[in-house]
Design a protein around this motif. Structure first.
Motif: not given
Length: 441
Positions: A188-192, A394-398, A407-418, A422-427
């Motif tokens: 659940a997020t504001p975007a959702n 729900d990655v934290t990459e952008c 910036d400090a949140d990027l370590t939580k779920r940075y899963e891209s190999v490249c 954008l994660n689901h809510r940002q999209g």
């Protein structure tokens, strides 16, 4: 058929250094024996849809992973990516009253260009990771050896992915009467919450239409097309087939293929290849693009100026787009363009954060899309779509967005190999903002 597609003496940039010629030949022969991933008739339909977008009668939403991986080609991941794109398309369609052409960066996006042939970590230098189609992300000498059998595996992963996408989009999952279902399973997020309100509005409109006796057949399924960068020519060429209806060549690895910034040399093998196939095709254009190049590439790839044939995907950067894009559009217009203009607000806005992660700022992404719309509005041309790297997870990459990823949140779920996605809510948040821009036109 390969001899028809291999321009004599043309340099092919960004190709792997396959160590075993016999293994490469075996993989190419295997690919050539396989059925097509997509069909020529489907490519023709997409060309018609892209033509509508070039005229402002539709809007293109291209979205998906920066680089697909074999490990992530699971039912849940594919479903969540499709759900995110369906949600974004619903927002754009309802908010802007325009048909949305849904194109996934999936079922083939297994290779990536690299700025260097090698990568060095802690004093050890190995071949660069070029995507799961070529080698493995693991930083070991064995994993980084290019293996042509991975192209065969990419084919199987692509067909499996597209089979599942087809099942979702034609088997009832994409039915507009199920718009609430696309939000299930997401946090659940504001975007959702905003999406749920829109879904209720769609429900209300559907009930009204039902009461009026409307036919819902057109709303029970949706068209969904597959796209990827045509990068590894040893993969694309054996999947190129002659259409029995017309005698024309089609790249049956995907409906829509594009040529990237690093491989768009007019004298190179990639431009020569896409000039020979009848798919709708795209070319990425950065701030390095000249007016002369635009005219020449149009003459090479779309000499008859056929709407829907050629798409220019601009990747300028938020701070450059308002200055760099106008002369490109003006040159194309002067040369009789029938192109579809799409904004890629991702690749011109990548930077390394203070924590060392490659990232993008959501505000920069939105600003580039704003600039894209502003330039087209000023020139009287058509903003035809957006091209986004995203995931349903729900990655934290952008950084940025309504959830204020730091910036400090990027370590939580940075899963891209490249590249960062954008994660689901940002999209979803971006879709609402773009719908507003479309509604202003």
């Amino acid at each position: 058929m390969t001899h028809l597609l291999d321009g004599p003496g043309r340099p092919a940039a960004q190709q792997p250094s396959w160590p075993d010629a016999e293994a490469l030949k075996g993989a190419i022969d295997t690919l050539a024996s396989f059925p097509p991933v997509v069909f020529a008739g489907e490519c023709d339909v997409l060309r018609e849809r892209m033509a509508l977008a070039s005229q402002g009668k539709a809007f293109v939403l291209q979205g998906g992973d920066c680089a697909e991986t074999f490990a992530a080609a699971t039912a849940d991941n594919i479903r969540d990516r499709v759900k995110t794109i369906l949600q974004m398309a619903a927002v754009l369609t309802y908010g802007a009253s325009v048909p949305v052409v849904k194109v996934g960066r999936m079922a083939g996006q297994y290779a990536k260009p690299r700025s260097s042939d090698v990568e060095t970590r802690d004093g050890e230098t190995l071949p660069a990771y070029r995507g799961d189609m070529v080698n493995d992300f693991e930083f070991t000498p064995q994993a980084r050896i290019p293996d042509p059998q991975r192209m065969v595996r990419a084919y199987h992963a692509s067909t499996a992915t597209l089979n599942l996408v087809r099942a979702f989009t034609t088997g009832g999952y994409a039915d507009l009467r199920h718009v609430h279902d696309w939000n299930k399973g997401f946090v659940a997020t504001p975007a959702n919450a905003a999406y749920e309100k829109l879904a209720r509005d769609i429900d209300k409109a559907m009930r009204f239409m039902l009461a009026c006796g409307a036919d819902f057949d057109a709303m029970r399924a949706t068209e969904f097309f597959a796209a990827h960068e045509a990068l590894i020519l040893d993969y694309e060429r054996p999947l190129t087939r002659v259409d029995h209806r017309s005698g024309r060549l089609y790249d049956t690895s995907g409906h829509f293929i594009w040529i990237g910034e690093r491989t768009r040399d007019l004298d190179g093998a990639h431009i020569d290849y896409v000039a020979r196939v009848h798919n709708p095709i795209g070319v990425k254009l950065s701030t390095k693009t000249t007016a002369d190049y635009v005219e020449q590439v149009m003459d090479r790839l779309d000499p008859e100026r056929t709407p829907g044939r050629l798409t220019f995907i601009t990747r300028m950067g938020a701070r450059q787009i308002r200055d760099a894009l106008p002369p490109i559009i003006e040159a194309a217009t002067a040369a009789g363009a029938a192109v579809t203009w799409i904004c890629d607000p991702m690749h011109g806005n990548t930077f390394e954060s203070s924590s060392g992660y490659k990232t993008r700022d959501f505000a920069d992404i939105v600003e580039e899309v704003h600039g894209f719309f502003d330039v087209h509005r000023a020139l009287g041309t058509v903003p035809g779509g957006i091209h986004i790297e995203l995931t349903g997870n729900d990655v934290t990459e952008c950084i940025g967005g309504a959830e204020k990823i730091l910036d400090a949140d990027l370590t939580k779920r940075y899963e891209s190999v490249c590249d960062p996605r954008l994660n689901h809510r940002q999209g979803l948040e971006l879709a609402f903002l773009v719908a507003e821009m479309l509604g202003d036109d």
